[in-house]
Design a protein around this motif. Structure first.
Motif, PDB file in Angstrom:
ATOM      1  N   GLU A  59       0.831  -1.207   0.000  1.00 27.95           N
ATOM      2  CA  GLU A  59       0.000   0.000   0.000  1.00 27.95           C
ATOM      3  C   GLU A  59       0.868   1.260   0.000  1.00 27.95           C
ATOM      4  O   GLU A  59       0.596   2.210  -0.726  1.00 27.95           O
ATOM      5  N   SER A  62       2.561   1.664  -3.485  1.00 27.60           N
ATOM      6  CA  SER A  62       1.575   2.113  -4.465  1.00 27.60           C
ATOM      7  C   SER A  62       1.268   3.602  -4.289  1.00 27.60           C
ATOM      8  O   SER A  62       1.185   4.348  -5.267  1.00 27.60           O
ATOM      9  N   THR A  63       1.133   4.028  -3.045  1.00 24.89           N
ATOM     10  CA  THR A  63       0.852   5.439  -2.772  1.00 24.89           C
ATOM     11  C   THR A  63       1.998   6.319  -3.249  1.00 24.89           C
ATOM     12  O   THR A  63       1.785   7.352  -3.881  1.00 24.89           O
ATOM     13  N   ASN A  66       2.231   6.453  -7.135  1.00 24.99           N
ATOM     14  CA  ASN A  66       1.126   7.187  -7.751  1.00 24.99           C
ATOM     15  C   ASN A  66       0.977   8.604  -7.223  1.00 24.99           C
ATOM     16  O   ASN A  66      -0.021   9.273  -7.507  1.00 24.99           O
ATOM     17  N   ASN A  67       1.951   9.059  -6.460  1.00 20.68           N
ATOM     18  CA  ASN A  67       1.918  10.395  -5.883  1.00 20.68           C
ATOM     19  C   ASN A  67       2.313  11.423  -6.940  1.00 20.68           C
ATOM     20  O   ASN A  67       3.417  11.382  -7.455  1.00 20.68           O
TER      21      ASN A  67
END
Length: 84
Positions: A59, A62-63, A66-67
């Motif tokens: 998680e 991924s954060t 995709n930031n």
């Protein structure tokens, strides 16, 4: 890795080592006033002061990946791959 420029009013003691291999989940300080997060294992040479670790979950990765870069914040994502 991803880095964040921090305001100069914060003083972080600097005692850099030459780092050639970074483990996912490691946090470093890099002059001048930059926090560097390694969210994947990497082989990148740099002068960093280790400051901590974080739980490198899927998680979190991924954060970070995709930031979006926000204007005025000075953060930047650099993806490093093995070429495959």
């Amino acid at each position: 890795m991803q880095y964040y420029d921090i305001p100069s009013r914060y003083e972080i003691p600097s005692d850099p080592d030459t780092i050639t291999e970074e483990a996912a989940g490691t946090v470093y300080y890099s002059e001048p006033n930059r926090i560097v997060l390694f969210y994947g294992d990497a082989e990148v040479t740099g002068e960093y002061t280790p400051v901590g670790y974080f739980n490198n979950t899927e998680e979190f990765r991924s954060t970070v990946e995709n930031n979006p870069v926000l204007e005025g914040w000075g953060n930047k994502i650099v993806l490093i791959s093995d070429g495959d």
